[in-house]
Every structure is written in structure tokens, then in C-alpha cells.
Design a protein around this motif. Structure first.
Motif, PDB file in Angstrom:
ATOM      1  N   ARG A   1     -11.462  20.493  17.278  1.00 31.02           N
ATOM      2  CA  ARG A   1     -10.899  21.851  17.163  1.00 31.02           C
ATOM      3  C   ARG A   1      -9.835  21.881  16.076  1.00 31.02           C
TER       4      ARG A   1
ATOM      5  N   GLU B   1     -17.749  27.904  20.583  1.00 31.58           N
ATOM      6  CA  GLU B   1     -16.728  28.626  21.367  1.00 31.58           C
ATOM      7  C   GLU B   1     -15.473  28.854  20.536  1.00 31.58           C
ATOM      8  N   LEU B   2     -15.080  27.819  19.787  1.00 33.20           N
ATOM      9  CA  LEU B   2     -13.890  27.954  18.946  1.00 33.20           C
ATOM     10  C   LEU B   2     -14.105  29.028  17.875  1.00 33.20           C
TER      11      LEU B   2
ATOM     12  N   ARG C   1     -10.115  24.265  12.866  1.00 28.78           N
ATOM     13  CA  ARG C   1      -9.067  25.286  12.648  1.00 28.78           C
ATOM     14  C   ARG C   1      -8.502  25.177  11.239  1.00 28.78           C
TER      15      ARG C   1
ATOM     16  N   GLU D   1     -13.510  32.286  19.319  1.00 25.74           N
ATOM     17  CA  GLU D   1     -12.068  32.519  19.472  1.00 25.74           C
ATOM     18  C   GLU D   1     -11.424  32.868  18.116  1.00 25.74           C
TER      19      GLU D   1
END
Ligand code: PEP
Length: 248
Positions: free
Chosen positions: A143, A191-192, A147, A195
Motif C-alpha cells: 500500500r 481496494e486501495l 500510494r 480508496e
């Protein structure tokens, strides 16, 4: 519906003449592939690869690029050079570049922004070491990598990218992640992206698995709901790659 992509990563293998001969031989065998196919090749092989792949289903990519537009960066290659040479894809942040050449997430981010600006499709690599997996920090690590790699990239550009999840311990080792392990991480990446962007963006973005993909394991891996193909090292250097692209 996401179209599967199976991309070879040749690393530092094949000369320009070997490239030409190999692509001419494999192209007809891939003509009926029902997915996107690419070979990401050493810089000097890009032009002969593009020429040999003309009229075939094969797209050619680079294995790296620099994030500056042009100038005094001896030994580096700019995005517009890759485009002019006929490249469509560029692998960014491969674990070998991170380990041996000091590639960072921040650098990958700058490169991704530049690649997109020039119309290249970046294949952004992420992956954990064996120690990180044993420590139970795989998902946190991935993640963090994603990011940073996508910092400042808007949704309309993020959908043009491809992510390759490549556990470092599975690259070139013959030790493939289980389908459960690979799906878990690829699912967490999606999923990230939901988000960070939206469900729509996450659903249209392709996420590949890489790490000892071979004819024997490709079908099961590619059947996972969040795995949209593979980034393939060793097995992309041989004609057997056809069986990875079209697993039986
Ligand atoms: C790679 O080079 O990205 C890779 C996954 O290599 P291999 O398929 O040989 O493990």
C-alpha cells in the motif's frame, strides 16, 4: 471488462539480432491470442523489436526510462525517445532496479507521471521481500509503494496505467506465490485504488502478477478475480511463452 495483458520482461537478455529472430518466430504463434501481449526489452532492442512485431498482436515496451524531459543525464533515456522508437509500454520500479540501481517509490512516481504525459503505458511494479512477508507486513508495504507511486496522478491518468504485483522472493526463483497469496495482494491493491480514486477506476485498472509465471501455473493465476495477466521474466525468453499467453 478488463482485457488481460501478458507482458514479457526480458531483463538484460537478447541482442538486437536475437530480438529480431525471436519476435519473427513467435509472432505468428501469438496471432490468435485473446489478450494484449507485450515484450519489454533492453533499450537497444526496442527498434528491431518494433520492426519485427509490425502487423502482429505484440506491443513493445522498455524496461526503464528517466523522468526528465531531456538534457545532461548521460546514459539515461527519455520518454519521448521511447515513443519515437515505437514503444508502447514501460516497466517502472522493477525490484531489480530498486535493489541494484537505487530506484525509489518517489522516482517511480516521477517516471510514471512523465510516461503518461508522453502516452506510454507504465507497468508499475511493487512487491515485498521474503522478510517482509514473514513479518506479516506485506499489505502495508505494498500500500505504501502504491500510494507514493500514484501521488498526484489523477483518476483519468491512473486508469491508463498497469500495476504489476511481484513478490521479490518469487522473481526468477521458480518459487511461485500460491494463487491465494497472489489474489490476496492483487485484491488489496484494487481496494486501495478504490480508496484513492473510485470503484470505477479500480475496476478498469489492470493488475498483473509476476514471479516465476510459467505454462504450468499461468491458467490458475490468471483465473483469479483480481489478476489481469502477468509480467513474465524467464519464461518470456522462449517460445514456451506462447503457452503462458494461451494457457491450456
Ligand atoms: C520479472 O522479471 O519481472 C519476473 C517476474 O521474472 P520471472 O518470471 O523470471 O520470475
Amino acid at each position: 471488462m478488463r482485457k488481460r495483458l501478458v507482458a514479457g520482461n526480458w531483463k538484460m537478455n537478447k541482442t538486437p539480432s536475437e530480438t529480431k529472430a525471436f519476435i519473427q518466430e513467435i509472432a505468428p504463434l501469438l496471432a490468435d491470442a485473446d489478450c494484449d501481449v507485450a515484450f519489454c526489452v533492453p533499450a537497444v532492442d526496442i527498434i528491431p523489436a518494433v520492426e519485427a512485431a509490425k502487423g502482429s498482436v505484440i506491443g513493445i515496451g522498455a524496461e526503464n526510462m528517466y523522468f526528465e524531459e531531456k538534457g545532461a543525464f548521460t546514459g539515461e533515456i527519455a520518454a519521448n525517445m521511447l515513443v519515437d522508437a515505437g514503444a508502447k509500454y514501460v516497466v517502472l520500479g522493477h525490484s531489480e532496479r530498486r535493489e541494484y540501481f537505487g530506484e525509489t517509490d518517489e522516482g517511480v512516481n516521477k517516471k510514471a507521471i512523465k510516461a503518461i504525459a508522453h502516452g506510454l503505458i507504465p507497468i508499475i511494479c511493487c512487491g515485498e521481500s521474503l522478510t517482509q512477508r514473514e513479518q506479516g507486513i506485506t499489505l502495508d508495504w505494498i500500500r505504501k509503494q502504491i500510494r507514493i507511486a500514484y501521488f498526484g496522478i489523477p483518476a483519468e491518468d491512473a486508469v491508463k496505467t498497469v500495476i504489476a504485483y511481484e513478490p521479490i522472493w518469487a522473481i526468477g526463483t521458480g518459487k511461485v506465490a500460491t494463487t491465494g497469496q497472489a489474489q490476496e495482494v492483487c485484491g488489496a491493491i484494487r481496494e486501495l485504488m478504490t480508496e484513492l480514486y473510485s470503484a470505477e477506476t479500480a475496476e478498469s485498472l489492470r493488475i498483473l502478477y509476476g514471479g516465476s509465471v510459467a505454462p504450468a501455473n499461468a491458467k490458475e493465476l490468471f483465473a483469479q478475480p483480481d489478476i489481469d495477466g502477468g509480467l513474465v521474466g524467464g519464461a518470456s525468453l522462449k517460445l514456451d511463452f506462447v503457452k503462458v499467453v494461451k494457457p491450456e
